[in-house]
Each structure stands twice: as structure tokens, then as C-alpha cells.
Design an enzyme around this catalytic site. Structure first.
Site, short mmCIF file in Angstrom:
data_model
loop_
_atom_site.label_atom_id
_atom_site.label_comp_id
_atom_site.label_asym_id
_atom_site.label_seq_id
_atom_site.Cartn_x
_atom_site.Cartn_y
_atom_site.Cartn_z
N GLY A 121 -11.26 24.96 1.90
CA GLY A 121 -9.83 24.67 1.99
C GLY A 121 -9.17 24.70 0.62
CE1 TYR A 148 -7.88 16.76 -2.67
CE2 TYR A 148 -8.79 17.52 -0.57
CZ TYR A 148 -8.91 17.36 -1.95
OH TYR A 148 -10.04 17.81 -2.59
CG ASP A 257 -3.44 22.21 3.54
OD1 ASP A 257 -4.24 22.48 4.46
OD2 ASP A 257 -3.79 21.78 2.44
CD GLU A 258 -0.85 23.65 11.20
OE1 GLU A 258 -1.40 22.75 11.88
OE2 GLU A 258 0.04 24.41 11.64
CB VAL A 259 -7.26 22.28 5.66
CG1 VAL A 259 -8.75 21.92 5.57
CG2 VAL A 259 -6.99 23.52 4.80
CE LYS A 285 -11.43 18.85 5.56
NZ LYS A 285 -10.25 18.48 4.81
CB THR A 317 -20.16 36.04 -3.52
OG1 THR A 317 -19.80 36.39 -4.85
CG2 THR A 317 -21.56 36.56 -3.21
C1 LIG Z 1 -10.02 18.96 3.30
C2 LIG Z 1 -8.66 19.50 2.94
C3 LIG Z 1 -8.50 20.51 1.98
C4 LIG Z 1 -9.63 20.98 1.12
O1 LIG Z 1 -10.62 21.61 1.85
P1 LIG Z 1 -12.10 21.73 1.19
O2 LIG Z 1 -12.82 22.61 2.17
O3 LIG Z 1 -12.62 20.34 1.10
O4 LIG Z 1 -11.93 22.36 -0.14
C5 LIG Z 1 -7.24 21.05 1.81
N1 LIG Z 1 -6.19 20.62 2.53
C6 LIG Z 1 -6.31 19.65 3.44
C7 LIG Z 1 -5.11 19.23 4.24
C8 LIG Z 1 -7.54 19.04 3.67
O5 LIG Z 1 -7.64 18.03 4.54
#
Ligand SMILES: *Cc1c(COP(=O)(O)O)cnc(C)c1O
Length: 446
Positions: A121, A148, A257-259, A285, A317
Site C-alpha cells: 500500500g 495513513y 486511498d482505499e487500501v 490489503k 521486481t
Molecule cells: C495499510 C495502509 C497503507 C499502507 O499499506 P502497506 O501495505 O502497509 O504499505 C496505506 N494506506 C492505508 C489506508 C492503509 O491502511
């Protein structure tokens, strides 16, 4: 209540680990510093449970911080990864699974027409920002306090998650200021020029956003549409549409940011649920189903700027790695509309039960939840910003987490995080958790 679990082997491993790894861990929040105890070393997981190295069986609401929407070691995911591994673990050449996973993303996520896969992410958010800067010809960013977006230099300013956990409740941050000063580096080692290019305003604060836009030409506004790294803090009614409109008007790109929220709060993420489509979407995620995968996506005209179609350079990579794409595809296949109904009802039942347990114990507890995400804030009334999240009773939260662990329930060890209900969690798990919470709250409220 018996003496509770022993953590002797975790203690031994931790003693070794602190000599070999900074703080004994490979990612800060795992150290459990914020809840005042040492980390628990895990040896295996199945469904909604993990087993630690001492043999304790723990009900897990942290689920690897979000990727495990299907629970630990889901048979379909394990089978897909095993089959992929037998055919070779990495090629550095394109594969069919990457095309299939990109097609799945495009089918589900409203803002995605074209996709670039990466491995974390952090990498996805950093790369989306590079693209936004290239497309707009501008450099400055607006982000929200407590959000974050990974640990890249420019995005660490007043970040939530582990950064918030490390900073604790001390300084007031940018909350309360209408026009923030140029960003202050959130970590030693972040160049001040990077921090200065990031403007930070309080979440849900329209005036603060307008004030920044009046003064700066921004490349992008980046937001978690459902912020979950200061605990889960919902957007105020109309706030996401307000961001969409103001980004458009000012020539800034809107980056969601929809991680965390992607594929979790709905099939097409928060953007589908809220009916607000960003210019660029950052995913992570769930898309990797527990293996390292992430992506950024957007309309063809923007994504075509990325190399080799365009000249915005970005490479990797292990990008689109065969094991990670197999895990991602197998996970997404489980996420049909019945799955979201289940996630919604489990999350709601858990929220209701915890709220009731808080009332019974007479502790200030505000439970924020949506489909597949939940945070019990030790706070009187709702939490609408990072400032309010930091006003929570962090000591009470810490005591609660410790008391839950002795009762066999593993929670994210920080107030500034969300719990991650999964498809492996059942009504029985909810009941067990609520019973433990009632007991734990009675103990810590004394
Ligand atoms: C976890 C997270 C990230 C970072 O992802 P990583 O795979 O840990 O680098 C970025 N944005 C959000 C909203 C997150 O919850």
C-alpha cells in the site's frame, strides 16, 4: 477466571528478537507498546483464530490488519497459492493472472478503468501521488490529520496508524488550526522539503480545506474515504462529495486511498457505497488476500501516463507476483453480495454487543462501525476527527486490550486502529467477544 494464559515462549522469543530486530518486530504497532505489554508471537491461524507459540488459542479481530477478509488459511486461498507456487514463484514477465485480477478490479471499482499492480500500500500511494503530480504539473498535496497512506516521506505528516500510536496523545497536532503551517516532518529522516509539500488539515473540516485551496495550487487531495487509521471515523454527510467538487474546481486530482476500505465495505469500496468517484484509487490489503499485493487505478487517460505506456516511471521486481495474484483472485471470488450481507450483520451485532457492554460497565464507549470495520472508542460521544480520537482514554483502552487477551481475544493493540470482522467470524465469535468484553470492562472500570 483461572490464572490466564502463559506467554513464556513469546517472552523468550521477544528477548531474542530485540537483539536482532529494532524493537523486536518488523512493523512498529506489533510491539504492543501502546497497550503496555510485550508482543505475542503467532505460530498459525485458521478461520477467525490464531495459535501463539505457547499454544494459546486466540480469537482474532485484527486479522493481519485487513487483508484476511476470508479469515486465516481459507482453503480456497491456500489451494490457489499452493497451485501457483508449484508452477513457479516469480517470472518477471507478464502472466494471465495479472490480467484477470486487473479485470476484476475494473469490474468492481467505479473509478478503475486501468490498473498498475505493486507490492504494498505504501508503494501504491507513493506511486499514485507521483502520477497525480505528473498529470497536474503541480507538487503540493493536501492530506488529513490521522489518515495513513503508508510510510513514504511526503505522506507521513500527521499520519495515523503506527505513527499516531508512537506519538500518543501528547501534542495537539494541527487540530484546531484553520490554516496549517507548512508540514513538519513526522519522522527524523524525512526531508523538510518533502514535509513542506504536504499540507495537513483536520478530517471533516470544510473550512480548513477551502482555506488551503484558496492559498495553494494542489496536485492532489488524498483521503481515506472511510478513515480507519485513527480508529474508524466516518466522513460527515456530504464531505466526500464536497472534496470531489472542490478538487475538480481547483484543478487538483482527488485520490482515494482505499487500501482498507477497498473490497471490504462494499464490492466496489467506499467510492461505490458513497457514490463519489475519485480520479485515482489506491488499493492494498484485501487485493492480495494475505500476500504482498497492492495497486493503483484510474481512468485510461491518466493511467496511460505510467511507463511504459507513458513516461511516469514506476516498476517492481515482484509486482503482480503469481502467488499474490492467485491469493487476491481467490479472495475476491469469495466476495459476492451474500458475503457483504454477512460482514454487515456480524459487524453490526458486534457493535451492538460492545455498546451494551460499555453501558453496563458505565464506561464512556462510543462504537463506530461499518461493513467489515469497527472501532470502540473510549470516548464520550462520537469521534469526528483525529483530535477527538486522541482525546480518548488511552489508558482505559490499553487495560481493556490486555484484559481481553487474558480472556483469549486478540484485538488491534492501539486505539488508533480498526477491528477487522471477516467472513470467518460467526455469531458465536461475536457472543464470545461480547461476554469477554463485559467481563473485561467490569474489571478495568473498577
Ligand atoms: C495499510 C495502509 C497503507 C499502507 O499499506 P502497506 O501495505 O502497509 O504499505 C496505506 N494506506 C492505508 C489506508 C492503509 O491502511
Amino acid at each position: 477466571m483461572s490464572a490466564g494464559p502463559s506467554w513464556a515462549r513469546s517472552q523468550e522469543l521477544y528477548a531474542r528478537a530485540v537483539d536482532l530486530l529494532p524493537g523486536g518486530v518488523n512493523s512498529p504497532v506489533r510491539a504492543m507498546t501502546a497497550i503496555g505489554r510485550d508482543p505475542i508471537f503467532v505460530s498459525q491461524g485458521s478461520g477467525a483464530e490464531v495459535v501463539d507459540v505457547d499454544g494459546n488459542r486466540l480469537l482474532d479481530w485484527m486479522c493481519s490488519w485487513g487483508p484476511l477478509i476470508a479469515g486465516h488459511a481459507h482453503p480456497a486461498v491456500v489451494e490457489a497459492v499452493t497451485a501457483a507456487a508449484a508452477l513457479g514463484t516469480s517470472f518477471g514477465a507478464p502472466t494471465m493472472a495479472e490480467v484477470e485480477l486487473a479485470a476484476e478490479v475494473v469490474d468492481r471499482v467505479p473509478g478503475a478503468e486501468m490498473v498498475r499492480m505493486v507490492s504494498s500500500g505504501t508503494e501504491a500511494a507513493m506511486s499514485a501521488i507521483r502520477l497525480a503530480r505528473a498529470a497536474s504539473g503541480r507538487e503540493k498535496l493536501l492530506k488529513f490529520a490521522g489518515a495513513y497512506h503508508g510510510h513514504s516521506d511526503g505522506l507521513l505528516a500527521e499520519a495515523g496508524s503506527g505513527v499516531a500510536t508512537a506519538v500518543g496523545a501528547g501534542s495537539p497536532g494541527s487540530e484546531g488550526r484553520t490554516v496549517p503551517p507548512a508540514g513538519v516532518p513526522a519522522s527524523p529522516g524525512v526531508p523538510s522539503v518533502q514535509a513542506a509539500a504536504t499540507l495537513v488539515v483536520p478530517w471533516n473540516d470544510r473550512e480548513a480545506v477551502e482555506a488551503v485551496l484558496a492559498e495553494h495550487e494542489l496536485a492532489a487531495i488524498i483521503a481515506e474515504p472511510y478513515p480507519a487509521n485513527m480508529g474508524l471515523v466516518a466522513p460527515a454527510e456530504g464531505f466526500l462529495a464536497f472534496l470531489r467538487e472542490h478538487a475538480e474546481r481547483s484543478g487538483a486530482l482527488l485520490v482515494f486511498d482505499e487500501v482498507i476500505s477497498g473490497f471490504r465495505v462494499a464490492r466496489g469500496g467506499a467510492q461505490e457505497r458513497e457514490g463519489v468517484t475519485p480520479d485515482l484509487t489506491v488499493l492494498g490489503k484485501v487485493i492480495g488476500g494475505g500476500l504482498p499485493a497492492a495497486a493503483y487505478a484510474g481512468p485510461v487517460e491518466l493511467m496511460q501516463l505510467v511507463a511504459p505506456a507513458g513516461d511516469v516511471y514506476q516498476a517492481g521486481t515482484l509486482s503482480g507476483n503469481p502467488l499474490a495474484t492467485a491469493a487476491g483472485l481467490a479472495t475476491l471470488e469469495l466476495l459476492d453480495s451474500a458475503a457483504y450481507d454477512r460482514l454487515e450483520s456480524i459487524s453490526r451485532a458486534l457493535a451492538d454487543g460492545l455498546r451494551e457492554a460499555g453501558r453496563e460497565a458505565g464506561v464512556p464507549l462510543h462504537v463506530s462501525f461499518t461493513t467489515g470495520l469497527l472501532t470502540p472508542f473510549f470516548h464520550e460521544g462520537p469521534v469526528r476527527s483525529y483530535g477527538e480520537a486522541r482525546a480518548c482514554d488511552l489508558d482505559l483502552h490499553a487495560a481493556f486490550c490486555r484484559a481481553m487477551l487474558t480472556r483469549g481475544v486478540y484485538l488491534p493493540p492501539s486505539q488508533f486502529e480498526a477491528w477487522f470482522p471477516s467472513l470467518a467470524h460467526t455469531e458465536e465469535h461475536v457472543e464470545r467477544t461480547v461476554a469477554a468484553a463485559r467481563d473485561a470492562l467490569a474489571e478495568v472500570a473498577r
